[in-house]
Design an enzyme around this catalytic site. Sequence first.
Site, short mmCIF file in Angstrom:
data_model
loop_
_atom_site.label_atom_id
_atom_site.label_comp_id
_atom_site.label_asym_id
_atom_site.label_seq_id
_atom_site.Cartn_x
_atom_site.Cartn_y
_atom_site.Cartn_z
N ARG B 99 1.32 -1.66 -0.43
CA ARG B 99 0.25 0.17 0.07
C ARG B 99 0.99 0.77 0.03
O ARG B 99 2.21 1.12 0.50
CB ARG B 99 -0.74 0.52 1.12
CG ARG B 99 0.01 -0.24 2.72
CD ARG B 99 -1.59 0.00 3.93
NE ARG B 99 -0.66 0.08 4.76
CZ ARG B 99 -0.46 -0.13 6.15
NH1 ARG B 99 -1.45 -1.04 6.00
NH2 ARG B 99 -0.20 -0.25 7.51
N ARG B 106 -0.16 6.15 -5.92
CA ARG B 106 -0.83 4.92 -6.36
C ARG B 106 0.51 4.50 -7.19
O ARG B 106 0.35 2.77 -7.38
CB ARG B 106 -1.67 4.66 -6.60
CG ARG B 106 -2.45 5.13 -5.53
CD ARG B 106 -3.80 5.37 -6.02
NE ARG B 106 -4.88 5.61 -4.59
CZ ARG B 106 -5.63 6.76 -4.24
NH1 ARG B 106 -5.31 8.06 -5.13
NH2 ARG B 106 -6.38 7.34 -3.24
N ASN B 138 -4.54 -1.73 -4.63
CA ASN B 138 -3.85 0.14 -6.14
C ASN B 138 -2.72 -0.46 -6.39
O ASN B 138 -1.49 -1.17 -5.77
CB ASN B 138 -3.90 1.10 -4.85
CG ASN B 138 -5.02 2.19 -4.91
OD1 ASN B 138 -5.66 2.12 -5.49
ND2 ASN B 138 -5.23 2.42 -2.82
N ASP B 166 -14.40 7.32 -3.89
CA ASP B 166 -14.22 9.44 -4.20
C ASP B 166 -15.03 10.13 -4.61
O ASP B 166 -15.48 11.08 -4.10
CB ASP B 166 -13.34 9.37 -6.02
CG ASP B 166 -12.15 8.49 -5.87
OD1 ASP B 166 -10.83 9.02 -6.09
OD2 ASP B 166 -11.88 7.61 -5.98
N ARG B 169 -17.27 10.40 -1.24
CA ARG B 169 -16.22 11.23 -0.04
C ARG B 169 -16.77 12.57 -1.13
O ARG B 169 -16.55 13.83 -0.41
CB ARG B 169 -14.26 11.38 -0.86
CG ARG B 169 -13.44 10.56 -0.07
CD ARG B 169 -12.20 10.18 -0.61
NE ARG B 169 -11.31 9.19 0.80
CZ ARG B 169 -10.74 8.66 0.47
NH1 ARG B 169 -10.37 7.47 -0.52
NH2 ARG B 169 -10.30 7.84 1.39
N HIS B 193 -8.69 6.29 -10.81
CA HIS B 193 -9.30 6.21 -8.90
C HIS B 193 -7.87 7.23 -8.60
O HIS B 193 -6.72 6.33 -8.88
CB HIS B 193 -9.13 5.51 -8.44
CG HIS B 193 -9.56 5.36 -7.13
ND1 HIS B 193 -10.26 5.75 -6.31
CD2 HIS B 193 -8.64 4.59 -6.21
CE1 HIS B 193 -9.57 5.47 -4.79
NE2 HIS B 193 -8.63 4.49 -5.38
#
Lengths: 311, 241
Positions: B99, B106, B138, B166, B169, B193
Site C-alpha cells: 500500500r 499509487r 492500488n 472518490d 467522499r 481513481h
Amino acid sequence: MSTIKEQLIENLIEEDKVSQSKITIIGTGAVGMACAICILLKDLADELALVDVAVDKLKGEMMDLQHGSLFFNTPKIISGKDCSVSANSKLVIVTAGARQQEGESRLSLVQRNVNIMKSIIPAIVHHSPDCKMLIVSNPVDILTYVVWKLSGLPATRVIGSGCNLDSARFRYLIGEKLGVHPTSCHGWIIGEHGDSSVPLWSGVNVAGVALKTLDPKLGTDSDTGQWKNIHRQVVGSAYEIIKLKGYTSWAIGLSVTDLVGSILKNLRRVHPVSTMVKKLILCIKYMLIHSGWLIPIFTYCYKKAVTASTM
Amino acid sequence: MSTIKEQLIENLIEEDKVSQSKITIIGTGAVGMACAICILLKDLADELALVDVAVDKLKGEMMDLQHGSLFFNTPKIISGKDCSVSANSKLVIVTAGARQQEGESRLSLVQRNVNIMKSIIPAIVHHSPDCKMLIVSNPVDILTYVVWKLSGLPATRVIGSGCNLDSARFRYLIGEKLGVHPTSCHGWIIGEHGDSSVPLWSGVNVAGVALKTLDPKLGTDSDTGQWKNIHRQVVGRAYME
C-alpha cells in the site's frame, strides 16, 4: 451575491442541533475503532465523538469514518484530544489504556490503566453528568470499580463489559461442537472476566434442553465429551489471538455494540456485565435498561460466582 | 455411549452444505478486515473465506471474527494461505498488495502488486471459475486490467472498486458544505481513481436541482464558492490520512 447553499435551501425554522443519542468512545485503538464501526453500521448513534491522546491517529480515524458517511446514518462524527467533544453524551465507552502484551495477564495492566482513568474520568463526567459509562479497558472488573469511584456516578450507571464477550465465545464454541448457530445455544459465563471466569453448566441448553440432563458429568473433569475444554478455550482465546495478530478487536467490538444497543434502546435484555455486587465488582447477569442496569437475575448464580471469585 | 450432540439432534435428511453466497477476501490487512466486518454486519454472505500469506495474522483475524459469531449471520468463516479455501465463491475481493507509504503515489506500487497478482489470480479462478472479482488494491485501474488479463475471465466479471470511494467522499464533502446528508447530494467522480479523477460538475445536484444552474461557474477556477476545492480535497485526502 448568494452562495449556492443560500439559493438552494431556505430555513423555515430554527434548527435544533442537539443530538438525542450521542456516544463517545475514549481510545481510538483497535478496540475503540472496532466499537465505532459496529456502532455506525448498527445505526445506534446520531452523533459519535472520539477522544484520544494521539492526535494524528485520532484525526485520521475520524476522517476515515466521515468519508464513509454515505453508507451509514450517523450525521455527526467529531473528535478531540480534549474531553469537551464528549459533552452531552448518553453513553461513554472507555477503551483507552495499555493492552495485554503476548503472555501478559490482564491484572498486570492495573496500575498503568488506573492512572489513565484518573486523567480522563472526571472530565468526562463534568461534560456529560447524565451519561452511562461502559468500561472495556482491562482488567475490566477492577477498572469498572476504579471508574465508578472516580466518577462519583451511581453504580447502576457504570457498567463493565465483563463476561458478555466470554459468554459470546462460549456460545460460539458450543455451537461449533453441536453444529447449531450460537444464537440457539444458551450458556452463561460469569465472575471475573478472564482467568477466573465461571461457566454455569447447569444453564447450558439448546431449545430448553439442558445439556446437563443429557450428561450429568457435563463440565466436570470426568466428562467424556470434553466440555470443560470449551471453557478453557474461552479463557485462553484472548491470549491465543493476541499471539497470532497482536491484539483482539472484532469480537469485543461486536460484544460492546450488543451492550450499547441494549442500553440505548432500553431493550430489557439480560447480559453478563460487571458492576457492584455487595461491594464487589464482578460479572453477573443484569437486565440492561436505559438508565443503567436494573436487577440481578438469579441470585443463586451470584452466590456461586462470589464463592468462585473469592476462592 | 452417545455424545450430547447425538442425544440432542437427529438428522432427518442429508445436509446440504454448499454455500449460496460465499465471499472470499484476499488480504487481511486493514482494508481487507474493514471489508470483512462491514460484509458481516450487512448480512451479505453465508460463508466468508480469508486468504493471506501471513499465516499467524490470518488465523488470528479469522478467530477474532468467529468469536463474534453470536452477533451476525454468517455461519461459516474459514481461512487459509492456500487459495483452495476460496473454492465456490460468488465474489472474490482482492485487497492484497503493497500500500501507499506517506507521500507515495499509487502508480509506484504497480510492479510490486503485479507480481502479487500473478501468484494469486490463476489459483482463484481455478477454484471459483464462475466468480466475479472486485479489485481494491492500488493502483486499482491498472491492477483491474492486470487481473482481467491474468484471470481469463470476461471483462464484465472483473471490476475495479475505482471511483466508488472518490464519489462517496465527494458526496460527503458536498453534504458538509450544504448541510445536507450525503445520500441526498448527488455527484459523480469518474476516470482514474486517484490524482487524475474527473468530477462531473454538470451532474452535481440536490433533489434534482443541478448546482451548476445556480452557479454556472461551479467547479471552475473562477468559482467564488470554492467548489473546485472539494474535488481537490477528494484527491488529496488519501495522502493526508
